[in-house]
Design a protein around this motif. Structure first.
Motif, mmCIF file in Angstrom:
data_model
loop_
_atom_site.group_PDB
_atom_site.id
_atom_site.type_symbol
_atom_site.label_atom_id
_atom_site.label_comp_id
_atom_site.label_asym_id
_atom_site.label_seq_id
_atom_site.Cartn_x
_atom_site.Cartn_y
_atom_site.Cartn_z
ATOM 1 N N ALA A 1 63.067 17.047 39.714
ATOM 2 C CA ALA A 1 61.725 16.666 40.130
ATOM 3 C C ALA A 1 61.786 16.057 41.521
ATOM 4 N N GLY A 2 60.835 16.425 42.375
ATOM 5 C CA GLY A 2 60.808 15.896 43.736
ATOM 6 C C GLY A 2 59.397 15.645 44.209
ATOM 7 N N TRP A 3 59.250 14.623 45.020
ATOM 8 C CA TRP A 3 57.907 14.249 45.474
ATOM 9 C C TRP A 3 57.414 15.172 46.590
ATOM 10 N N LEU A 4 58.328 15.919 47.209
ATOM 11 C CA LEU A 4 57.933 16.918 48.206
ATOM 12 C C LEU A 4 57.853 18.291 47.555
ATOM 13 N N ASP A 5 56.899 19.083 48.009
ATOM 14 C CA ASP A 5 56.697 20.429 47.462
ATOM 15 C C ASP A 5 57.718 21.367 48.092
ATOM 16 N N HIS A 6 58.928 21.327 47.541
ATOM 17 C CA HIS A 6 60.045 22.093 48.107
ATOM 18 C C HIS A 6 60.614 23.011 47.037
ATOM 19 N N PRO A 7 60.963 24.229 47.398
ATOM 20 C CA PRO A 7 61.455 25.191 46.386
ATOM 21 C C PRO A 7 62.739 24.779 45.697
ATOM 22 N N ALA A 8 63.469 23.799 46.242
ATOM 23 C CA ALA A 8 64.694 23.353 45.563
ATOM 24 C C ALA A 8 64.384 22.673 44.233
ATOM 25 N N TYR A 9 63.173 22.105 44.122
ATOM 26 C CA TYR A 9 62.823 21.347 42.923
ATOM 27 C C TYR A 9 62.109 22.225 41.900
ATOM 28 N N ASP A 10 62.395 21.950 40.632
ATOM 29 C CA ASP A 10 61.720 22.665 39.550
ATOM 30 C C ASP A 10 60.314 22.141 39.332
ATOM 31 N N LEU A 11 60.127 20.840 39.567
ATOM 32 C CA LEU A 11 58.849 20.198 39.294
ATOM 33 C C LEU A 11 58.406 19.410 40.515
ATOM 34 N N PHE A 12 57.155 19.588 40.905
ATOM 35 C CA PHE A 12 56.557 18.876 42.030
ATOM 36 C C PHE A 12 55.841 17.652 41.466
ATOM 37 N N ILE A 13 56.207 16.436 41.957
ATOM 38 C CA ILE A 13 55.664 15.193 41.383
ATOM 39 C C ILE A 13 54.941 14.354 42.442
ATOM 40 N N PRO A 14 53.840 14.850 42.983
ATOM 41 C CA PRO A 14 53.103 14.037 43.956
ATOM 42 C C PRO A 14 52.377 12.899 43.269
ATOM 43 N N ALA A 15 52.117 11.839 44.024
ATOM 44 C CA ALA A 15 51.163 10.840 43.572
ATOM 45 C C ALA A 15 49.766 11.412 43.784
ATOM 46 N N ARG A 16 48.820 10.921 43.030
ATOM 47 C CA ARG A 16 47.456 11.461 43.122
ATOM 48 C C ARG A 16 46.913 11.345 44.544
ATOM 49 N N GLN A 17 47.181 10.220 45.198
ATOM 50 C CA GLN A 17 46.620 10.018 46.532
ATOM 51 C C GLN A 17 47.248 10.919 47.591
ATOM 52 N N HIS A 18 48.335 11.609 47.239
ATOM 53 C CA HIS A 18 48.911 12.553 48.187
ATOM 54 C C HIS A 18 48.060 13.815 48.310
ATOM 55 N N GLY A 19 47.133 13.988 47.386
ATOM 56 C CA GLY A 19 46.197 15.097 47.465
ATOM 57 C C GLY A 19 44.880 14.643 48.079
ATOM 58 N N GLU A 20 43.905 15.538 48.116
ATOM 59 C CA GLU A 20 42.633 15.235 48.761
ATOM 60 C C GLU A 20 41.516 15.088 47.738
ATOM 61 N N PHE A 21 40.694 14.083 47.957
ATOM 62 C CA PHE A 21 39.510 13.872 47.151
ATOM 63 C C PHE A 21 38.570 15.067 47.326
ATOM 64 N N PRO A 22 37.851 15.536 46.309
ATOM 65 C CA PRO A 22 37.796 15.003 44.948
ATOM 66 C C PRO A 22 38.713 15.744 43.963
ATOM 67 N N PHE A 23 39.369 16.825 44.437
ATOM 68 C CA PHE A 23 40.104 17.664 43.481
ATOM 69 C C PHE A 23 41.553 17.224 43.303
ATOM 70 N N TYR A 24 42.102 16.546 44.310
ATOM 71 C CA TYR A 24 43.488 16.100 44.261
ATOM 72 C C TYR A 24 44.387 17.285 43.925
ATOM 73 N N TRP A 25 45.017 17.306 42.736
ATOM 74 C CA TRP A 25 45.967 18.375 42.413
ATOM 75 C C TRP A 25 45.430 19.356 41.378
ATOM 76 N N ASN A 26 44.167 19.223 41.026
ATOM 77 C CA ASN A 26 43.596 20.166 40.066
ATOM 78 C C ASN A 26 43.550 21.567 40.665
ATOM 79 N N GLY A 27 44.083 22.523 39.957
ATOM 80 C CA GLY A 27 44.088 23.896 40.436
ATOM 81 C C GLY A 27 45.273 24.255 41.292
ATOM 82 N N TYR A 28 46.168 23.277 41.535
ATOM 83 C CA TYR A 28 47.355 23.586 42.339
ATOM 84 C C TYR A 28 48.282 24.486 41.551
#
Length: 786
Positions: A446-473
């Motif tokens: 798991a990694g906080w950066l969206d990098h292909p080395a990681y199996d799982l992308f783990i951003p904090a909610r505020q790393h996305g944009e209001f109002p959708f944040y990570w919905n639909g990513y």
């Protein structure tokens, strides 16, 4: 007749021989553990001091104030004089589970090891320097800013504190010179100690292997035989054997034991089934070592459609945890770690992210037992530097995996430096090392950066944009787990990572950072923030999001701040806020949770103190289908939740009742499922405080009898009828009768009706009494023997 007598004597002798043999086998299979407690009998001194003080580890060099804005850093020394009978052909080690953050260990004047890193174990071989009679062990500990040791960032700029000292257990390990190795000492990739993994798992059968790493330090060849067994929770035991091998002098080798378990009892948050693994090592026909561990069998699969546990899709809802206690920092008991895990489970969470470092293994043991999924993490926060720092971070990955790899609760490995601008080379190297150490298909990074080395992308909610944040990513390669939410987006309105430059953006009644004593309105707002964010996150379910963990479970101190970080759903004393009950209500009432310490079934909480500052809208958190409310005996309403855009994805939306003009008195709420009343709660407008209700928080975990234990002691202000009054804010003085000590401000001012202090026990003596007094009020514990 003569033949009969001879035959009878023969059978008697045969019976005697068999009985003696069986007794010997039974004795052998119950060998004492090679690991023993080495926590007591230490002395401690800070640099430039001259007086040694007797201490027991875990230990903190300084008892800090509640708000730590000038944490002690510096050099200190521990020493221990001990006698240990030397046994021929025996090896002796010391395992330090955690020393912060730079340690030098010497025995009888000879330096044995230097170790950098504060969150993972290291082991010292004492064998050669150990002598008959008295030995002197000296541990010099340096806890200062060091950019080569993760997390690397100076304490004054860090979002959490790293407290000094030998703050975790120290263990003495004694083994024959042919032995099962320690996974950290062995320093072998995907090896060392024992490693268990099940490759194929169905409801019918689980097939896997147990790898046992043996080293022979005798000066001649030895015959090696391994036998293992798995015992389920019903007591059913199955044995597994390996072929006997020969091990040359100085040789080490992995022995593989094939495992087949029919009708496996699978591990899950609701049914955390565990097996007792016993591994027995025979050398030249003699049983010399027995290792025991609790393990679990579970099938995990991260797919493009979602996350599968035991072939069923799950959505994980959890929290983040810092391991800090007030006053004593990291120096807490194994039982205290367990109590935190119990609280996390009973808050309704089935997942915890270890922020932002590996935590005590006793906490992982508790997660295994209670059914809490874990994201393990290496130390890191907003700091990256090439060179020795990155090398040490990579070593942290290896040591973390080697220590923790057999825990069934660990699903994800955060081999990422949190919120740090890591280099491409580091991310690729980190993931390569993880896969080297755990070369299995179900190893997920798991990694906080969206990098292909990681199996799982783990951003904090505020790393996305209001109002959708990570919905639909979804980019077709990685799923998303929202690692933090509910705090920063409300505190700074996405101001970015520079948390010290946006203090002016704080809105007192909007932020999720609320002290428990902030009052009803602000505590309800905090709960609403978490509700709104959780509901929004759930809209991403099925569109790439597989889970979420809020920020966070408990309030904590920060190196750069002169106040507590208070977005916890419980405060630093582990007392719940209203948000705690919101999450508790999200566990369905019909979920049957197996562990005896895990709460289950219907729950209901009236989120009000009901006084003249209360809102006329009374909110009730419940996992019931319907709730009815009465005020002073008058029926207000019976209703289902009203669905809106802030709760339309929740399992159990809250219930709101309008009581109109405030009138003091009693509110009663009843919860209904399938038309039947299943739970009731009553709150009362409290009168003047006339008494103190003193209690200790054990969370179902008794005081340790082996080591000093630490528990929270609460004194609640109550009126003449026993009703709790959250407005009580007088000074309270705690008094102790018996052994142990009270830690914290004493007297201490009550906050939101409760005064709190820590009690530290004495090993082997749990007979004590604690009383509390405040002006004309007095309270005491109901029982003496704890």
């Amino acid at each position: 007749m003569k033949f009969f007598r001879l035959a009878s004597q023969y059978h008697f002798l045969l019976f005697l021989t068999i009985w003696t043999f069986l007794s010997a086998c039974q004795e052998k299979k119950n060998l004492p553990s090679p690991v023993s407690n080495f926590n007591q009998g230490w002395e401690f001194v800070k640099a430039n001091d001259t007086s040694w003080v007797a201490v027991t580890v875990p230990h903190t060099p300084k008892v800090e104030p509640l708000v730590v804005n000038d944490q002690w850093q510096g050099a200190c020394t521990y020493r221990k004089r001990f006698s240990l009978k030397k046994i021929p052909n025996e090896k002796v080690w010391l395992e330090f589970e955690g020393v912060m953050n730079n340690a030098t260990v010497s025995l009888n004047g000879t330096e044995l090891i230097k170790h950098k890193g504060g969150y993972l174990p290291f082991v010292v071989d004492l064998t050669k320097q150990l002598k008959e009679g008295e030995n002197e062990l000296v541990v010099k500990v340096l806890n200062v800013d060091d950019p080569t040791i993760p997390p690397g960032k100076p304490l004054r700029k860090l979002d959490f504190n790293f407290y000094g000292g030998i703050y975790r257990d120290v263990n003495l390990i004694r083994k024959k010179k042919c032995y099962i190795t320690h996974p950290v000492v062995a320093e072998k990739t995907a090896s060392g100690g024992i490693l268990i993994h099940f490759d194929t798992i169905t409801n019918e059968v689980a097939n896997g292997s147990l790898q046992v790493h043996i080293r022979n330090e005798f000066d001649s060849e030895r015959d090696i035989y391994i036998e293992a067994s798995l015992t389920d929770e019903q007591g059913k035991r199955k044995k597994f054997k390996a072929e006997e091998i020969e091990l040359s002098a100085g040789e080490d080798k992995e022995i593989i034991v094939d495992l087949t378990v029919k009708k496996p009892m699978l591990w899950s948050p609701a049914d955390p089934n565990l097996y007792d693994l016993k591994v027995m090592l025979e050398v030249d026909g003699d049983l010399v070592e027995v290792m025991e561990k609790r393990i679990g069998i579970r099938k995990i699969n991260l797919t493009e459609k979602g996350f599968l546990l035991n072939d069923k899709e799950i959505f994980m809802s959890g929290t983040n945890r810092h391991q800090e206690y007030p006053y004593v920092g990291y120096a807490i008991s194994n039982e205290a770690n367990w109590r935190d895990a119990v609280k996390i489970k009973n808050a309704g969470f089935d997942f915890v992210r270890l922020s932002h470092y590996p935590q005590d293994e006793s906490f992982l043991d508790a997660c295994d037992e209670l059914g809490i999924i874990v994201m393990d993490a290496i130390p890191g926060w907003q700091f990256f530097k090439k060179g020795e720092f990155t090398d040490n971070a990579i070593q942290d990955i290896r040591d973390m995996v080697r220590r923790d790899r057999n825990h069934p609760s660990i699903f994800f490995w955060e081999v990422s430096l949190n919120e740090s601008e890591m280099s491409e080379a580091f991310m690729e190297r980190a993931n390569k090392v993880l896969n080297e150490e755990l070369p299995f298909n179900d190893t997920y990074s798991a990694g906080w950066l969206d990098h292909p080395a990681y199996d799982l992308f783990i951003p904090a909610r505020q790393h996305g944009e209001f109002p959708f944040y990570w919905n639909g990513y979804k980019d077709g390669k990685r799923s998303v787990f929202i690692s933090e939410y509910g705090d920063w987006e409300y505190y700074a309105q996405n101001a970015g990572f520079n948390q010290t430059a946006f203090e002016g953006l704080k809105e007192e009644e909007r932020t999720s950072r609320q002290l428990r004593e902030a009052g009803e309105v602000r505590l309800k707002q905090q709960a609403l923030n978490f509700q709104e964010a959780a509901n929004s996150n759930l809209k991403g379910k099925g569109m790439g999001t597989i889970g979420m963990s809020n920020w966070l479970m408990f309030d904590y101190n920060r190196g750069y701040a002169d106040d507590l970080e208070t977005s916890g759903v419980s405060d630093i004393f582990r007392l719940p806020k209203f948000a705690y009950y919101f999450y508790k209500s999200q566990r369905p009432a019909d979920v049957d949770i197996k562990h005896s310490l895990a709460e289950k079934g219907p729950m209901l909480k009236i989120a009000s103190f009901w006084n003249n500052k209360s809102d006329s809208i009374v909110r009730v958190f419940s996992n019931c289908e319907e709730v009815e409310l009465y005020h002073n005996g008058k029926f207000i309403a019976r209703k289902k939740p009203e669905i809106n855009e802030l709760n339309d994805r929740l399992i159990s939306p809250p219930f709101d009742f309008n009581l109109g003009k405030y009138i003091h008195g009693v509110i009663v709420a009843n919860g209904y499922i399938d038309g039947e009343k299943v739970i009731q709660e009553e709150i009362n407008t409290a009168g003047l405080v006339t008494d103190l209700d003193v209690s200790i928080d054990y969370s179902g975990i008794p005081l340790s009898t082996e080591d000093p234990d630490i528990v929270f002691v609460y004194a609640k202000g109550v009126d003449e009828y026993g009703y709790f009054n959250e407005r009580f804010d007088e000074e309270v003085t705690f008094e102790l009768e018996g052994k142990g000590e009270l830690i914290g401000n004493n007297p201490v001012k009550a906050k939101a009706g409760i005064a709190t202090i820590l009690y530290k026990s004495v090993p082997g003596d749990t007979t004590f009494n604690i009383s509390a007094k405040s002006k004309w009020m007095y309270g005491t514990l109901k029982e003496i023997d704890h």
